[in-house]
Scaffold this motif. Structure first.
Motif, mmCIF file in Angstrom:
data_model
loop_
_atom_site.group_PDB
_atom_site.id
_atom_site.type_symbol
_atom_site.label_atom_id
_atom_site.label_comp_id
_atom_site.label_asym_id
_atom_site.label_seq_id
_atom_site.Cartn_x
_atom_site.Cartn_y
_atom_site.Cartn_z
ATOM 1 N N ARG A 137 58.214 79.963 31.615
ATOM 2 C CA ARG A 137 56.902 79.532 32.105
ATOM 3 C C ARG A 137 57.020 78.906 33.493
ATOM 4 O O ARG A 137 56.174 79.135 34.372
ATOM 5 C CB ARG A 137 56.278 78.551 31.116
ATOM 6 N N ASN A 138 58.082 78.125 33.716
ATOM 7 C CA ASN A 138 58.295 77.502 35.019
ATOM 8 C C ASN A 138 58.546 78.559 36.096
ATOM 9 O O ASN A 138 58.014 78.469 37.209
ATOM 10 C CB ASN A 138 59.487 76.540 34.939
ATOM 11 N N ARG A 139 59.336 79.571 35.747
ATOM 12 C CA ARG A 139 59.616 80.645 36.705
ATOM 13 C C ARG A 139 58.339 81.406 37.068
ATOM 14 O O ARG A 139 58.130 81.771 38.227
ATOM 15 C CB ARG A 139 60.650 81.606 36.114
ATOM 16 N N ILE A 140 57.493 81.681 36.066
ATOM 17 C CA ILE A 140 56.247 82.400 36.345
ATOM 18 C C ILE A 140 55.358 81.588 37.281
ATOM 19 O O ILE A 140 54.768 82.130 38.224
ATOM 20 C CB ILE A 140 55.513 82.723 35.028
ATOM 21 N N HIS A 141 55.267 80.270 37.059
ATOM 22 C CA HIS A 141 54.474 79.418 37.949
ATOM 23 C C HIS A 141 55.017 79.475 39.373
ATOM 24 O O HIS A 141 54.247 79.543 40.347
ATOM 25 C CB HIS A 141 54.482 77.973 37.450
#
Length: 259
Positions: free
Chosen positions: A45-49
């Motif tokens: 999720r952090n990478r997608i953000h």
């Protein structure tokens, strides 16, 4: 809308995320991606953000067959506009009711592609007139019969090699390199502090852990920092041969013992 160029460097985890989203964004859950990339769901999720903030992921859209949905027609206009007015005219064209996509090309003729949906041919003629009123010259146009999409092949995790390989690799002068690798659950270093890893000779003076990404946090490593499974570890290696540096982050073979 135009996007500024970004200095965000994507690695193998990012590529796998992008491939999955291009292939089927609706079913590309964080948990499923986490299983494929050997990192946690929070890291995904952090990478997608981060990919969104960098302008690499620019949005999520549904692929609609307008003829099946409501008997509408989809038309592609191949247009020619002055290069100096290309961006401005693209934005004005996008504002025309019925236009769903505008693509600008760098140079040459037909440097503006306009995709539009109309209820019938008269509706498409209306869109053509609006384009002409803006000063956009339509060189050719045709009805779109079918549009097929596919994810970008080189990002395919099936061809990217096993997750134990480096996520990213940067070669430096003097045989040094910076390696980014995911920590597997059964790796010799998993569950140990960096200090203990050095004491057990899993890490030597040629190998320095310089960063750890865990879930949605970037950690600065210290001697008492515990390396955990699913961490993404950045390592500075001065050994020349990076095989040994990577081995401690891989899952041990059955019966293998720590060095």
């Amino acid at each position: 809308m135009p996007y500024d160029y970004t200095d965000h460097r994507i690695d193998d985890v990012d590529r796998r995320i992008l491939y999955a989203l291009m292939n089927d964004a609706r079913n590309a859950s964080a948990s499923r991606l986490a299983e494929q990339t050997s990192v946690s769901g929070a890291t995904i999720r952090n990478r997608i953000h981060k990919l969104e903030d960098a302008g690499i992921i620019r949005g999520y859209t549904a692929q609609v067959d307008f003829e099946v949905a409501d008997g509408h027609l989809t038309n592609l206009y191949l247009c020619d506009v002055p290069v100096t007015k290309r961006q401005a005219l693209a934005h004005e064209a996008r504002a025309i009711p019925g236009v769903i996509n505008v693509r600008t090309l760098m140079t040459g003729r037909r440097n503006l592609h306009v995709l539009a949906v109309g209820e019938d041919t008269s509706d498409l003629r209306r869109i053509a007139r609006r384009l002409s009123d803006l000063g956009i010259h339509i060189e050719d146009e045709d009805l779109v019969e079918e549009e097929v999409f596919a994810p970008y092949g080189p990002f395919n995790p099936e061809s990217a090699g096993p997750a134990a390989e480096p996520n990213d690799f940067i070669s430096l002068t003097g045989n040094a390199s910076v390696i980014e690798v995911s920590v597997e659950a059964g790796a010799p270093i998993a569950g140990l502090t960096l200090e203990t890893a050095v004491q057990e000779r899993l890490l030597d003076d040629q190998t320095l852990v310089i960063a750890i990404e865990r879930d949605d946090r970037e950690l600065t490593p210290h001697g008492d920092t515990v390396v955990k499974p699913d961490d993404i570890v950045t390592v500075l290696s001065r050994a020349g041969d990076d095989t040994a540096a990577l081995e401690v982050f891989r899952e041990s073979a059955p019966g293998a013992s720590r060095r």
